[in-house]
Design an enzyme around this catalytic site. Structure first.
Site, mmCIF file in Angstrom:
data_model
loop_
_atom_site.group_PDB
_atom_site.id
_atom_site.type_symbol
_atom_site.label_atom_id
_atom_site.label_comp_id
_atom_site.label_asym_id
_atom_site.label_seq_id
_atom_site.Cartn_x
_atom_site.Cartn_y
_atom_site.Cartn_z
ATOM 1 N N ASP A 239 0.744 -1.212 -0.144
ATOM 2 C CA ASP A 239 -0.028 -0.016 0.025
ATOM 3 C C ASP A 239 0.723 1.276 0.112
ATOM 4 O O ASP A 239 1.733 1.564 0.803
ATOM 5 C CB ASP A 239 -0.974 -0.197 1.352
ATOM 6 C CG ASP A 239 -1.927 1.172 1.289
ATOM 7 O OD1 ASP A 239 -1.978 1.786 0.305
ATOM 8 O OD2 ASP A 239 -2.640 1.108 2.111
ATOM 9 N N GLY A 265 -2.239 -4.437 -2.350
ATOM 10 C CA GLY A 265 -2.047 -3.188 -2.028
ATOM 11 C C GLY A 265 -3.181 -2.710 -0.965
ATOM 12 O O GLY A 265 -3.397 -3.356 -0.071
ATOM 13 N N HIS A 266 -3.740 -1.516 -0.989
ATOM 14 C CA HIS A 266 -4.696 -0.821 -0.300
ATOM 15 C C HIS A 266 -6.087 -1.541 -0.191
ATOM 16 O O HIS A 266 -6.403 -1.562 0.982
ATOM 17 C CB HIS A 266 -4.895 0.619 -0.741
ATOM 18 C CG HIS A 266 -5.870 1.537 -0.044
ATOM 19 N ND1 HIS A 266 -4.955 1.919 1.234
ATOM 20 C CD2 HIS A 266 -7.014 2.052 -0.177
ATOM 21 C CE1 HIS A 266 -6.189 2.920 1.972
ATOM 22 N NE2 HIS A 266 -7.027 2.734 0.877
ATOM 23 N N PHE A 267 -6.748 -2.027 -1.042
ATOM 24 C CA PHE A 267 -7.937 -2.633 -0.939
ATOM 25 C C PHE A 267 -7.477 -4.287 -0.945
ATOM 26 O O PHE A 267 -7.838 -4.776 -1.988
ATOM 27 C CB PHE A 267 -8.857 -2.416 -2.039
ATOM 28 C CG PHE A 267 -9.482 -1.030 -1.972
ATOM 29 C CD1 PHE A 267 -10.493 -0.604 -0.834
ATOM 30 C CD2 PHE A 267 -8.983 0.207 -2.784
ATOM 31 C CE1 PHE A 267 -10.851 0.797 -0.634
ATOM 32 C CE2 PHE A 267 -9.710 1.579 -2.327
ATOM 33 C CZ PHE A 267 -10.505 1.826 -1.513
#
Length: 289
Positions: A239, A265-267
């Protein structure tokens, strides 16, 4: 056995609050709190994966998803105000004690819920939801903080990138080794909601308010030290918004925190749903049962 996910709306302080709900209301409750720029849509696959064992509730914050989107003049759009509505919904649903899953914006809302009623929280799962300055990736946050400290045309331009198709897609695919695992429906859904007239001003207001979350951190850390609440940090290690140091930082005040770094990553739910669901089931099974 499949568990039905119900799509419901409650009225809290005169505002429609949309939420997804599944599982037996008499089972332990898990509240899922989403981040920017999404909604409870991000939990669409996680909810049925947990509903056999838990009562799962996932609201859309005001200004997001299917919940009400009052004008700036009619709602303050601060993290305190979003927490007020979330707290009101949970009380209306009769949820007295609960575990919570927080991601991105869901974290500062969740931290406020814990500080208001520490005894209501049974456990915390944080997925790229920061509680420390460690992990705030400077290349992303320098623009947000500049805008929060000195809002104006010069500082607003850079943060508006987060509202563009390129900026939203970037959040979903950056750090994911195989981006083909991430459905384009995700960012298409978010962009349609961001495109509603006036929503950009709402998001900018929340960007400006984000500094209040950093100011809250010392109180959050004290809560962690005093409560030793069970915590699982299951984290997309790639992320570029909330880096992996944000996950490791929880051990500063919660030595027994469980840290799981994932190659995504982020999601993280978009690429690692089964892994995260399994980690949650194992963690909550240990600390709640």
């Amino acid at each position: 056995m499949e568990y039905a996910v119900h799509h419901r709306t409650a009225v809290v302080d005169g505002l429609d609050v949309f939420y997804r709900e599944a599982g037996d209301p008499d089972a332990p409750t898990l509240v899922l709190l989403h981040g920017f720029p999404t909604s409870s849509h991000m939990f669409r696959r996680l909810i049925p994966a947990l509903a056999d064992r838990y009562h799962v509730v996932a609201p859309d914050h005001i200004g997001f998803g299917q919940s009400a989107m009052p004008a700036l003049e009619d709602f303050p759009y601060t993290f305190d105000a979003l927490t007020d509505v979330t707290e009101g919904l949970l009380r209306q649903l009769g949820v007295d004690r609960f575990a919570m899953y927080v991601q991105d914006y869901g974290a500062p809302i969740g931290w406020r819920l814990t500080l208001r009623s520490p005894d209501r929280i049974t456990a915390i799962v944080t997925q790229n939801g920061n509680g420390y300055e460690e992990g705030l990736v400077p290349s992303f946050w320098k623009d947000v903080f500049a805008y929060g400290e000195n809002p104006g045309p010069d500082t607003e331009g850079p943060v508006r990138f987060a509202l563009t198709p390129e900026g939203v897609r970037w959040q979903y695919v950056t750090g994911v080794p195989d981006p083909s695992l991430v459905s384009p429906d995700t960012w298409t859904h978010d962009l349609a909601l961001l495109a509603r007239p006036g929503n950009d001003r709402i998001q900018l207001k929340l960007f400006r308010d984000y500094l209040t979350n950093i100011a809250l951190y010392p109180r959050v850390h004290r809560y962690f030290r005093d409560s030793q609440v069970p915590l699982l940090a299951v984290w997309g290690a790639n992320d570029e918004i909330f880096g992996p140091a944000g996950a490791e930082a929880f051990r500063q005040d919660l030595p027994d925190a469980e840290i799981r770094l994932l190659d995504t990553g982020h999601f993280a739910l978009e690429s690692h749903l089964n892994t995260i669901a399994g980690d949650i089931r194992a963690f909550l099974g240990r600390v709640l049962d």
